[in-house]
Scaffold this motif. Structure first.
Motif, PDB file in Angstrom:
ATOM      1  N   MET A   1       0.541  -0.855   0.272  1.00 58.29           N
ATOM      2  CA  MET A   1       0.007   0.107  -0.164  1.00 58.29           C
ATOM      3  C   MET A   1       0.603   1.517  -0.421  1.00 58.29           C
ATOM      4  SD  MET A   1      -3.055   1.426   3.267  1.00 58.29           S
ATOM      5  CE  MET A   1      -1.606   2.168   3.720  1.00 58.29           C
ATOM      6  N   GLU A   2       0.312   2.220  -1.073  1.00 58.71           N
ATOM      7  CA  GLU A   2       1.465   3.402  -0.723  1.00 58.71           C
ATOM      8  C   GLU A   2       0.717   4.371  -0.329  1.00 58.71           C
ATOM      9  OE1 GLU A   2       4.344   3.492  -2.579  1.00 58.71           O
ATOM     10  OE2 GLU A   2       4.274   1.922  -2.982  1.00 58.71           O
ATOM     11  N   ILE A   3       0.918   5.728   0.354  1.00 59.14           N
ATOM     12  CA  ILE A   3       1.257   6.939   1.160  1.00 59.14           C
ATOM     13  C   ILE A   3       1.211   7.894   0.195  1.00 59.14           C
ATOM     14  CG2 ILE A   3       0.639   8.290   2.948  1.00 59.14           C
ATOM     15  CD1 ILE A   3       1.315   6.009   4.831  1.00 59.14           C
ATOM     16  N   TYR A   4       0.117   8.973  -0.047  1.00 54.99           N
ATOM     17  CA  TYR A   4       0.261   9.450  -0.976  1.00 54.99           C
ATOM     18  C   TYR A   4       0.157  11.414   0.126  1.00 54.99           C
ATOM     19  CZ  TYR A   4       1.037   6.553  -5.057  1.00 54.99           C
ATOM     20  OH  TYR A   4       1.038   5.753  -5.495  1.00 54.99           O
ATOM     21  N   THR A   5       0.915  12.248  -0.376  1.00 57.25           N
ATOM     22  CA  THR A   5       0.659  13.427   0.556  1.00 57.25           C
ATOM     23  C   THR A   5       0.029  14.292  -0.257  1.00 57.25           C
ATOM     24  OG1 THR A   5       2.642  13.876   0.452  1.00 57.25           O
ATOM     25  CG2 THR A   5       2.106  12.714   2.317  1.00 57.25           C
ATOM     26  N   THR A   6       0.722  14.470  -2.277  1.00 62.74           N
ATOM     27  CA  THR A   6      -0.202  15.385  -2.587  1.00 62.74           C
ATOM     28  C   THR A   6      -1.260  15.101  -3.941  1.00 62.74           C
ATOM     29  OG1 THR A   6       1.658  14.957  -4.442  1.00 62.74           O
ATOM     30  CG2 THR A   6       2.526  17.091  -2.549  1.00 62.74           C
ATOM     31  N   ILE A   7      -1.697  16.345  -4.189  1.00 61.06           N
ATOM     32  CA  ILE A   7      -2.931  15.769  -5.261  1.00 61.06           C
ATOM     33  C   ILE A   7      -2.064  15.277  -6.249  1.00 61.06           C
ATOM     34  CG2 ILE A   7      -4.595  17.473  -6.714  1.00 61.06           C
ATOM     35  CD1 ILE A   7      -4.861  19.245  -4.012  1.00 61.06           C
ATOM     36  N   SER A   8      -1.573  15.854  -7.097  1.00 65.90           N
ATOM     37  CA  SER A   8      -0.532  15.429  -7.650  1.00 65.90           C
ATOM     38  C   SER A   8       0.188  14.189  -8.006  1.00 65.90           C
ATOM     39  CB  SER A   8       0.934  15.959  -8.361  1.00 65.90           C
ATOM     40  OG  SER A   8       1.893  16.253  -7.357  1.00 65.90           O
ATOM     41  N   GLU A   9       0.126  13.557  -6.720  1.00 68.35           N
ATOM     42  CA  GLU A   9       0.599  12.501  -6.900  1.00 68.35           C
ATOM     43  C   GLU A   9       0.129  11.039  -6.460  1.00 68.35           C
ATOM     44  OE1 GLU A   9       4.887  12.864  -3.434  1.00 68.35           O
ATOM     45  OE2 GLU A   9       2.571  12.212  -2.705  1.00 68.35           O
ATOM     46  N   ILE A  10      -1.407  11.072  -6.000  1.00 71.23           N
ATOM     47  CA  ILE A  10      -2.467  10.766  -6.181  1.00 71.23           C
ATOM     48  C   ILE A  10      -3.304  10.257  -7.105  1.00 71.23           C
ATOM     49  CG2 ILE A  10      -3.958  12.588  -5.085  1.00 71.23           C
ATOM     50  CD1 ILE A  10      -4.082   8.270  -3.723  1.00 71.23           C
ATOM     51  N   LYS A  11      -3.365  11.693  -7.997  1.00 68.63           N
ATOM     52  CA  LYS A  11      -4.122  11.855  -9.038  1.00 68.63           C
ATOM     53  C   LYS A  11      -2.816  10.963 -10.326  1.00 68.63           C
ATOM     54  CE  LYS A  11      -6.690  16.075  -9.551  1.00 68.63           C
ATOM     55  NZ  LYS A  11      -6.970  17.777 -10.403  1.00 68.63           N
ATOM     56  N   GLU A  12      -1.659  11.055 -10.028  1.00 66.50           N
ATOM     57  CA  GLU A  12      -1.287  10.166 -11.218  1.00 66.50           C
ATOM     58  C   GLU A  12      -0.988   8.789 -11.042  1.00 66.50           C
ATOM     59  OE1 GLU A  12       1.665   9.171 -13.938  1.00 66.50           O
ATOM     60  OE2 GLU A  12       0.525  11.567 -13.453  1.00 66.50           O
ATOM     61  N   PHE A  13      -0.677   8.399  -9.612  1.00 68.73           N
ATOM     62  CA  PHE A  13      -1.796   6.881  -9.125  1.00 68.73           C
ATOM     63  C   PHE A  13      -3.161   6.139 -10.030  1.00 68.73           C
ATOM     64  CE2 PHE A  13      -4.560   4.139  -6.713  1.00 68.73           C
ATOM     65  CZ  PHE A  13      -3.845   3.134  -6.732  1.00 68.73           C
ATOM     66  N   ILE A  14      -4.300   7.663  -9.568  1.00 68.20           N
ATOM     67  CA  ILE A  14      -5.576   7.161 -10.444  1.00 68.20           C
ATOM     68  C   ILE A  14      -5.212   6.952 -11.472  1.00 68.20           C
ATOM     69  CG2 ILE A  14      -7.529   8.568 -10.029  1.00 68.20           C
ATOM     70  CD1 ILE A  14      -7.028   9.618  -7.706  1.00 68.20           C
ATOM     71  N   LYS A  15      -4.924   8.079 -12.220  1.00 69.22           N
ATOM     72  CA  LYS A  15      -4.937   8.284 -13.829  1.00 69.22           C
ATOM     73  C   LYS A  15      -4.255   6.431 -14.586  1.00 69.22           C
ATOM     74  CE  LYS A  15      -2.456  10.423 -17.052  1.00 69.22           C
ATOM     75  NZ  LYS A  15      -1.584  11.339 -18.294  1.00 69.22           N
ATOM     76  N   SER A  16      -3.277   6.175 -13.660  1.00 71.00           N
ATOM     77  CA  SER A  16      -2.823   4.981 -13.848  1.00 71.00           C
ATOM     78  C   SER A  16      -3.148   3.500 -14.394  1.00 71.00           C
ATOM     79  CB  SER A  16      -1.142   4.639 -13.424  1.00 71.00           C
ATOM     80  OG  SER A  16      -1.677   3.878 -12.081  1.00 71.00           O
ATOM     81  N   LYS A  17      -4.413   3.667 -13.360  1.00 70.40           N
ATOM     82  CA  LYS A  17      -5.737   2.670 -12.611  1.00 70.40           C
ATOM     83  C   LYS A  17      -6.970   2.697 -13.696  1.00 70.40           C
ATOM     84  CE  LYS A  17      -3.150   1.296  -9.895  1.00 70.40           C
ATOM     85  NZ  LYS A  17      -2.478  -0.330 -10.320  1.00 70.40           N
ATOM     86  N   LYS A  18      -7.337   4.149 -13.959  1.00 71.71           N
ATOM     87  CA  LYS A  18      -8.399   4.418 -15.059  1.00 71.71           C
ATOM     88  C   LYS A  18      -7.813   4.460 -16.248  1.00 71.71           C
ATOM     89  CE  LYS A  18     -11.392   6.767 -12.635  1.00 71.71           C
ATOM     90  NZ  LYS A  18     -12.644   6.794 -11.639  1.00 71.71           N
ATOM     91  N   LEU A  19      -6.919   4.788 -16.291  1.00 75.66           N
ATOM     92  CA  LEU A  19      -6.492   4.248 -17.876  1.00 75.66           C
ATOM     93  C   LEU A  19      -6.520   2.493 -18.760  1.00 75.66           C
ATOM     94  CD1 LEU A  19      -3.024   6.074 -18.410  1.00 75.66           C
ATOM     95  CD2 LEU A  19      -5.462   6.556 -19.782  1.00 75.66           C
ATOM     96  N   VAL A  20      -6.474   1.799 -17.513  1.00 74.54           N
ATOM     97  CA  VAL A  20      -7.258   0.237 -17.968  1.00 74.54           C
ATOM     98  C   VAL A  20      -8.639  -0.189 -17.425  1.00 74.54           C
ATOM     99  CG1 VAL A  20      -4.469  -0.589 -17.858  1.00 74.54           C
ATOM    100  CG2 VAL A  20      -5.854  -0.262 -15.683  1.00 74.54           C
ATOM    101  N   GLY A  21      -9.162   0.855 -16.865  1.00 75.13           N
ATOM    102  CA  GLY A  21     -10.618   0.449 -16.701  1.00 75.13           C
ATOM    103  C   GLY A  21     -11.079   0.210 -15.237  1.00 75.13           C
ATOM    104  N   GLU A  22     -10.287   0.036 -14.340  1.00 71.70           N
ATOM    105  CA  GLU A  22     -10.500   0.083 -13.013  1.00 71.70           C
ATOM    106  C   GLU A  22     -10.885   0.862 -12.207  1.00 71.70           C
ATOM    107  OE1 GLU A  22      -6.932  -2.937 -12.110  1.00 71.70           O
ATOM    108  OE2 GLU A  22      -6.342  -0.680 -11.631  1.00 71.70           O
ATOM    109  N   LYS A  23     -12.717   0.471 -11.395  1.00 74.04           N
ATOM    110  CA  LYS A  23     -13.863   0.770 -10.569  1.00 74.04           C
ATOM    111  C   LYS A  23     -12.463   1.460  -9.347  1.00 74.04           C
ATOM    112  CE  LYS A  23     -17.310   0.804 -13.406  1.00 74.04           C
ATOM    113  NZ  LYS A  23     -17.078   2.216 -13.975  1.00 74.04           N
ATOM    114  N   ILE A  24     -12.904   2.260  -9.197  1.00 78.67           N
ATOM    115  CA  ILE A  24     -12.529   2.610  -7.633  1.00 78.67           C
ATOM    116  C   ILE A  24     -13.422   2.998  -6.318  1.00 78.67           C
ATOM    117  CG2 ILE A  24     -11.233   5.294  -6.955  1.00 78.67           C
ATOM    118  CD1 ILE A  24      -9.420   5.086  -9.059  1.00 78.67           C
ATOM    119  N   GLY A  25     -12.845   2.540  -5.440  1.00 78.87           N
ATOM    120  CA  GLY A  25     -14.428   2.984  -4.313  1.00 78.87           C
ATOM    121  C   GLY A  25     -13.218   4.198  -2.999  1.00 78.87           C
ATOM    122  N   PHE A  26     -14.082   4.893  -2.998  1.00 72.95           N
ATOM    123  CA  PHE A  26     -12.960   5.881  -2.333  1.00 72.95           C
ATOM    124  C   PHE A  26     -13.795   5.796  -0.492  1.00 72.95           C
ATOM    125  CE2 PHE A  26     -12.882  10.549  -0.972  1.00 72.95           C
ATOM    126  CZ  PHE A  26     -11.643  10.595  -0.475  1.00 72.95           C
TER     127      PHE A  26
END
Length: 281
Positions: A1-26
């Motif tokens: 598990m990763e811990i992100y502290t900036t908006i840019s970091e978490i958005k980059e992580f999310i972008k990589s998941k969305k690109l392959v169509g993965e569903k995100i629960g928050f």
């Protein structure tokens, strides 16, 4: 598990998941995780490919005399607990990462926020709405998970999501309780042993209300008064509110019928606790 502290970091992580169509629960939280939070995360784990939790004690939802500075914080502990239930990433920003010094935008949900906790905590739900909308914009989840213990907050967020056309589903998870009925809360940590025992009066008064209604009592004022009488028998308890309202609008009712919410807020010593029960009559 990763811990992100900036908006840019978490958005980059999310972008990589969305690109392959993965569903995100928050799962948005203010940290100091307990079994209630973990139940939300477990639910999210079942429904989604990726689970993200935020840990952020939001200053804008605390009043000037409330417990922002004292609110319990332990990121290392929280990260370990989140990882154990399958969270993939934690977003744990500092306040200045979320709030620009010149920020001038607020969000107000009319009608639902001037009752119950909103009447007792002016500005609270404005703070809730702005942080939740910010997190939804940053995380862009497919599903977001909230606990029924914060029943008014749930209604406010659902209304905001509908009004602002957020493209996500709000999932509500039942209240998690201790064996004696006390709703699990981060603020329970403030209670000493005597106060912890006294705090069971919240659940006991809700159960009294349930019994009265099941026995045929349909006058809201009678049920409220009986609850108040029970709570006042506890010397450490001070009532903020006890109300029977409509589930969807939080409007007061005279006669108990259809879907109702019995909600209360009570100070035990210096700690304000909330709880509720939902019934359909």
């Amino acid at each position: 598990m990763e811990i992100y502290t900036t908006i840019s970091e978490i958005k980059e992580f999310i972008k990589s998941k969305k690109l392959v169509g993965e569903k995100i629960g928050f799962v948005p939280t203010m940290g100091y995780l307990h079994q209630g939070h973990l139940s939300l995360m477990k639910e999210a784990r079942q429904d989604n490919d990726i689970v993200i939790a935020s840990i952020f004690v939001n200053p804008t939802q605390f009043g000037p005399d409330e417990d922002y500075d004292e609110y319990p914080r332990d990121l290392d502990r929280d990260a370990e607990l989140a990882a154990e239930v399958g969270v993939d990433a934690v977003f744990a920003p500092e306040a200045d990462e979320i709030y620009d010094s010149g920020a001038a935008t607020t969000i107000q949900v009319e009608g639902l926020t001037d009752k119950l906790c909103g009447a007792c905590r002016p500005g609270h739900f404005t703070g809730v709405c702005i942080i939740v909308s910010k997190l939804f914009n940053i995380i862009a989840p497919d599903h977001a998970y909230f606990g029924q213990k914060d029943a008014q907050q749930v209604l406010v967020i659902k209304r905001m999501v509908k009004d602002l056309n957020f493209d996500l589903e709000i999932v509500i998870v039942p209240i998690v309780r201790e064996e004696d009925g006390l709703a699990i809360s981060s603020r329970n940590k403030y209670l000493n042993q005597e106060e912890r025992t006294a705090a069971t009066v919240l659940y006991n008064s809700l159960e009294l209300a349930r019994e009265l209604i099941e026995q045929g009592e349909n006058k809201a004022k009678v049920v409220e008064n009986k609850m108040v009488e029970m709570i006042k028998e506890e010397p450490l308890a001070k009532i903020d509110y006890v109300e029977v309202v409509k589930q969807e609008t939080l409007e007061s009712v005279t006669k108990i019928k259809d879907k109702i919410l019995i909600a209360l807020a009570v100070y035990i010593g210096g700690t304000r606790l909330i709880d509720n029960v939902m019934l359909e009559v």
